[in-house]
Design a protein around this motif. Structure first.
Motif, mmCIF file in Angstrom:
data_model
loop_
_atom_site.group_PDB
_atom_site.id
_atom_site.type_symbol
_atom_site.label_atom_id
_atom_site.label_comp_id
_atom_site.label_asym_id
_atom_site.label_seq_id
_atom_site.Cartn_x
_atom_site.Cartn_y
_atom_site.Cartn_z
ATOM 1 N N UNK A 35 0.839 -1.207 0.000
ATOM 2 C CA UNK A 35 0.000 0.000 0.000
ATOM 3 C C UNK A 35 0.868 1.250 0.000
ATOM 4 N N UNK A 36 0.308 2.346 -0.503
ATOM 5 C CA UNK A 36 1.059 3.606 -0.485
ATOM 6 C C UNK A 36 0.997 4.168 0.933
ATOM 7 N N UNK A 37 2.118 4.722 1.372
ATOM 8 C CA UNK A 37 2.139 5.296 2.729
ATOM 9 C C UNK A 37 2.698 6.713 2.690
ATOM 10 N N UNK A 38 2.268 7.510 3.656
ATOM 11 C CA UNK A 38 2.739 8.879 3.881
ATOM 12 C C UNK A 38 2.814 9.724 2.612
ATOM 13 N N UNK A 39 4.017 10.222 2.250
ATOM 14 C CA UNK A 39 4.168 11.152 1.118
ATOM 15 C C UNK A 39 3.866 10.510 -0.233
ATOM 16 N N UNK A 40 3.775 9.178 -0.287
ATOM 17 C CA UNK A 40 3.516 8.523 -1.578
ATOM 18 C C UNK A 40 2.035 8.556 -1.941
ATOM 19 N N UNK B 135 -0.246 15.570 8.736
ATOM 20 C CA UNK B 135 0.071 16.301 9.966
ATOM 21 C C UNK B 135 -0.348 15.479 11.196
ATOM 22 N N UNK B 136 -1.586 14.921 11.147
ATOM 23 C CA UNK B 136 -2.093 14.092 12.246
ATOM 24 C C UNK B 136 -1.218 12.859 12.451
ATOM 25 N N UNK C 272 2.923 10.184 15.786
ATOM 26 C CA UNK C 272 4.067 9.306 15.542
ATOM 27 C C UNK C 272 3.645 7.989 14.875
ATOM 28 N N UNK C 273 2.723 8.100 13.900
ATOM 29 C CA UNK C 273 2.238 6.937 13.149
ATOM 30 C C UNK C 273 2.394 7.194 11.660
ATOM 31 N N UNK C 274 2.114 6.167 10.862
ATOM 32 C CA UNK C 274 2.167 6.302 9.406
ATOM 33 C C UNK C 274 0.752 6.458 8.882
#
Length: 197
Positions: free
Chosen positions: A13-18, A44-45, A50-52
């Protein structure tokens, strides 16, 4: 326009900035619905807690993303997959060939092999091979297969009844579902008395 030529499609799966969409339907770490939020706010959330931010349903409109510890999630998924593979039983079909006029000693030997295969949890395809004039006496093969099925009925059942197939007659015997395949362990090697039932 997106090019159709490229590398293999990733199943990750795509995560964060992707994640490249203007807004997402956000789900919190405990599964609570946060609602539709802009991607910047969702990232931001994620950073604050401190999660992805992980895209869990990319085809939804807008895509559904969840806040989670992705490293931990991947580890737990890998553990589950490994456990599922360990619990899977691979069905193997062994083949045993007999002749209609088999000698009684040979029959006992072949029957022993069939019993061993069934104890290991494998299916056994028993083939009677007819040659020359034997083809005019298929009942000999049928009787032999019936005898074998009766002899091994404690370990297995006839899954596919005897059928004539050209010069051969074939029957498939499968192990009973309740019987667990006998696994050879080091304990039985060092203490053979423990293996005797």
């Amino acid at each position: 326009m997106r090019s159709t030529v490229g590398g293999p499609i990733s199943s990750e799966p795509r995560i964060n900035d992707r994640i490249r969409v203007p807004e997402v339907r956000l789900v919190g770490p405990e599964g609570e619905q946060v609602g539709i939020v802009p991607i910047g706010k969702a990232l931001e959330l994620a950073a604050e807690s401190d999660l992805d931010l992980v895209e869990v349903a990319p085809m939804a409109r807008p895509p559904v993303c969840k806040l989670m510890d992705y490293g931990k999630f991947k580890y737990e998924t890998a553990q589950k997959d490994r456990e599922n593979r360990r619990n899977q039983t691979l069905t193997v079909i062994k083949e045993m060939k007999l002749r209609p006029k088999i000698d009684s000693h040979d029959y006992e030997t072949k029957k022993g092999h069939v019993e061993r295969f069934l104890k290991q949890g494998d299916k056994v395809k028993v083939t009677i091979m007819f040659r020359g004039r034997e083809q005019s006496r298929p009942e000999l093969g049928f009787r032999l297969l019936q005898r074998l099925a009766d002899d091994v009925q404690e370990l297995g059942y006839v899954e596919s009844s005897p059928k004539q197939d050209g010069r051969n007659m074939i029957m498939v015997v499968a192990p009973h579902r309740t019987s667990k395949p006998a696994r050879v362990t080091r304990v039985t090697e060092t203490a053979p008395d423990a293996a005797v039932e």
